[in-house]
Design a protein around this motif. Structure first.
Motif, PDB file in Angstrom:
ATOM      1  N   THR A   1       6.253  -5.943   2.076  1.00  0.00           N
ATOM      2  CA  THR A   1       6.185  -7.154   2.859  1.00  0.00           C
ATOM      3  C   THR A   1       5.063  -8.031   2.292  1.00  0.00           C
ATOM      4  N   ASP A   2       5.207  -9.338   2.433  1.00  0.00           N
ATOM      5  CA  ASP A   2       4.295 -10.263   1.759  1.00  0.00           C
ATOM      6  C   ASP A   2       2.827 -10.029   2.099  1.00  0.00           C
ATOM      7  N   SER A   3       2.554  -9.675   3.329  1.00  0.00           N
ATOM      8  CA  SER A   3       1.161  -9.577   3.770  1.00  0.00           C
ATOM      9  C   SER A   3       0.380  -8.433   3.119  1.00  0.00           C
ATOM     10  N   VAL A   4       1.084  -7.488   2.488  1.00  0.00           N
ATOM     11  CA  VAL A   4       0.373  -6.346   1.872  1.00  0.00           C
ATOM     12  C   VAL A   4       0.499  -6.327   0.356  1.00  0.00           C
ATOM     13  N   LYS A   5       1.239  -7.254  -0.207  1.00  0.00           N
ATOM     14  CA  LYS A   5       1.416  -7.278  -1.666  1.00  0.00           C
ATOM     15  C   LYS A   5       0.063  -7.425  -2.360  1.00  0.00           C
ATOM     16  N   GLY A   6      -0.137  -6.590  -3.378  1.00  0.00           N
ATOM     17  CA  GLY A   6      -1.396  -6.616  -4.104  1.00  0.00           C
ATOM     18  C   GLY A   6      -2.478  -5.751  -3.477  1.00  0.00           C
ATOM     19  N   ARG A   7      -2.232  -5.253  -2.263  1.00  0.00           N
ATOM     20  CA  ARG A   7      -3.243  -4.414  -1.590  1.00  0.00           C
ATOM     21  C   ARG A   7      -2.725  -3.003  -1.319  1.00  0.00           C
ATOM     22  N   PHE A   8      -1.447  -2.867  -1.044  1.00  0.00           N
ATOM     23  CA  PHE A   8      -0.852  -1.558  -0.736  1.00  0.00           C
ATOM     24  C   PHE A   8       0.043  -1.108  -1.889  1.00  0.00           C
ATOM     25  N   THR A   9       0.107   0.211  -2.082  1.00  0.00           N
ATOM     26  CA  THR A   9       0.976   0.778  -3.105  1.00  0.00           C
ATOM     27  C   THR A   9       1.687   1.998  -2.536  1.00  0.00           C
ATOM     28  N   ILE A  10       3.021   1.972  -2.591  1.00  0.00           N
ATOM     29  CA  ILE A  10       3.810   3.119  -2.167  1.00  0.00           C
ATOM     30  C   ILE A  10       4.188   3.944  -3.395  1.00  0.00           C
ATOM     31  N   SER A  11       4.169   5.247  -3.244  1.00  0.00           N
ATOM     32  CA  SER A  11       4.548   6.129  -4.351  1.00  0.00           C
ATOM     33  C   SER A  11       5.116   7.413  -3.771  1.00  0.00           C
TER      34      SER A  11
ATOM     35  N   ASP B   1      12.640   3.657  -3.720  1.00  0.00           N
ATOM     36  CA  ASP B   1      13.933   4.329  -3.885  1.00  0.00           C
ATOM     37  C   ASP B   1      13.808   5.472  -4.883  1.00  0.00           C
ATOM     38  N   SER B   2      14.946   6.111  -5.156  1.00  0.00           N
ATOM     39  CA  SER B   2      14.926   7.310  -5.987  1.00  0.00           C
ATOM     40  C   SER B   2      14.523   7.029  -7.426  1.00  0.00           C
ATOM     41  N   ASP B   3      14.663   5.770  -7.850  1.00  0.00           N
ATOM     42  CA  ASP B   3      14.248   5.396  -9.207  1.00  0.00           C
ATOM     43  C   ASP B   3      12.792   4.966  -9.270  1.00  0.00           C
ATOM     44  N   GLY B   4      12.147   4.931  -8.110  1.00  0.00           N
ATOM     45  CA  GLY B   4      10.756   4.501  -8.062  1.00  0.00           C
ATOM     46  C   GLY B   4      10.573   3.015  -7.875  1.00  0.00           C
ATOM     47  N   SER B   5      11.672   2.284  -7.669  1.00  0.00           N
ATOM     48  CA  SER B   5      11.558   0.848  -7.405  1.00  0.00           C
ATOM     49  C   SER B   5      10.981   0.634  -6.016  1.00  0.00           C
TER      50      SER B   5
ATOM     51  N   SER C   1      -0.163   9.919   3.805  1.00  0.00           N
ATOM     52  CA  SER C   1       0.795  10.849   3.210  1.00  0.00           C
ATOM     53  C   SER C   1       1.919  11.124   4.191  1.00  0.00           C
ATOM     54  N   CYS C   2       3.095  11.375   3.653  1.00  0.00           N
ATOM     55  CA  CYS C   2       4.257  11.717   4.469  1.00  0.00           C
ATOM     56  C   CYS C   2       4.951  12.901   3.807  1.00  0.00           C
ATOM     57  N   ALA C   3       4.845  14.054   4.420  1.00  0.00           N
ATOM     58  CA  ALA C   3       5.468  15.265   3.896  1.00  0.00           C
ATOM     59  C   ALA C   3       6.846  15.434   4.517  1.00  0.00           C
ATOM     60  N   ALA C   4       7.850  15.577   3.661  1.00  0.00           N
ATOM     61  CA  ALA C   4       9.228  15.701   4.133  1.00  0.00           C
ATOM     62  C   ALA C   4       9.719  17.132   3.987  1.00  0.00           C
ATOM     63  N   SER C   5      10.482  17.576   4.944  1.00  0.00           N
ATOM     64  CA  SER C   5      11.097  18.898   4.860  1.00  0.00           C
ATOM     65  C   SER C   5      12.518  18.820   5.400  1.00  0.00           C
ATOM     66  N   GLY C   6      13.360  19.704   4.941  1.00  0.00           N
ATOM     67  CA  GLY C   6      14.737  19.747   5.415  1.00  0.00           C
ATOM     68  C   GLY C   6      15.703  18.976   4.545  1.00  0.00           C
ATOM     69  N   TYR C   7      15.197  18.217   3.588  1.00  0.00           N
ATOM     70  CA  TYR C   7      16.055  17.496   2.665  1.00  0.00           C
ATOM     71  C   TYR C   7      15.225  17.062   1.471  1.00  0.00           C
ATOM     72  N   THR C   8      15.891  16.567   0.458  1.00  0.00           N
ATOM     73  CA  THR C   8      15.212  16.102  -0.748  1.00  0.00           C
ATOM     74  C   THR C   8      15.028  14.596  -0.647  1.00  0.00           C
ATOM     75  N   LEU C   9      13.791  14.161  -0.527  1.00  0.00           N
ATOM     76  CA  LEU C   9      13.555  12.745  -0.254  1.00  0.00           C
ATOM     77  C   LEU C   9      13.974  11.852  -1.394  1.00  0.00           C
ATOM     78  N   SER C  10      14.053  12.372  -2.596  1.00  0.00           N
ATOM     79  CA  SER C  10      14.412  11.523  -3.732  1.00  0.00           C
ATOM     80  C   SER C  10      15.845  11.003  -3.631  1.00  0.00           C
ATOM     81  N   ARG C  11      16.635  11.543  -2.740  1.00  0.00           N
ATOM     82  CA  ARG C  11      18.011  11.083  -2.582  1.00  0.00           C
ATOM     83  C   ARG C  11      18.125   9.954  -1.566  1.00  0.00           C
ATOM     84  N   TYR C  12      17.021   9.586  -0.963  1.00  0.00           N
ATOM     85  CA  TYR C  12      17.053   8.612   0.117  1.00  0.00           C
ATOM     86  C   TYR C  12      16.093   7.458  -0.137  1.00  0.00           C
ATOM     87  N   CYS C  13      16.280   6.404   0.638  1.00  0.00           N
ATOM     88  CA  CYS C  13      15.259   5.375   0.738  1.00  0.00           C
ATOM     89  C   CYS C  13      14.133   5.928   1.594  1.00  0.00           C
TER      90      CYS C  13
END
Length: 125
Positions: A60-70, A52-56, A21-33
């Motif tokens: 990297t190739d070595s983690v495709k199919g194993r890792f998921t960012i959200s 990105d802000s649209d959820g796209s 988990s990565c908790a952000a403070s001081g700005y709105t993360l949805s506006r950034y990469c």
């Protein structure tokens, strides 16, 4: 003041899972990469996943199919679900935020200007 705080690292057997988990403070993360990066001893820091802000997302190739960012915009938090972990995934994992470049979130460390302190992931061989 922008601040990113990672958590969720640890030691897990090969084939296991962890959720960072990565908790952000001081700005709105949805506006950034937002990205996850990792650095193993003696190696350069490498990009693992971005969102990105649209959820796209990109991986990297070595983690495709194993890792998921959200991300959860209501909680201003980014996650990295890591499944089927391998010894070569062992590293310090960092969360980072940066402005868009060419309207894209790249897996490039120099695109990101705010970094967390890191959380260690260890997968014994």
């Amino acid at each position: 003041q922008v601040q990113l705080v990672e958590s969720g690292g640890g030691s897990v057997q090969a084939g296991g899972s962890l959720r960072l988990s990565c908790a952000a403070s001081g700005y709105t993360l949805s506006r950034y990469c937002m990205g996850w990066f990792r650095q193993a001893p003696g190696k350069e820091r490498e990009g693992v996943a971005t969102i990105d802000s649209d959820g796209s997302t990109s991986y990297t190739d070595s983690v495709k199919g194993r890792f998921t960012i959200s991300q959860d915009n209501a909680k201003n938090t980014v996650y990295l679900q890591m499944d089927n972990l391998k010894p070569e995934d062992s590293a310090m994992y960092y969360c980072a935020a940066g402005a868009y470049r060419d309207s894209t979130c790249h897996l490039l460390t120099n695109q990101y200007t705010s970094w967390g302190q890191g959380t260690q992931v260890t997968v014994p061989s």
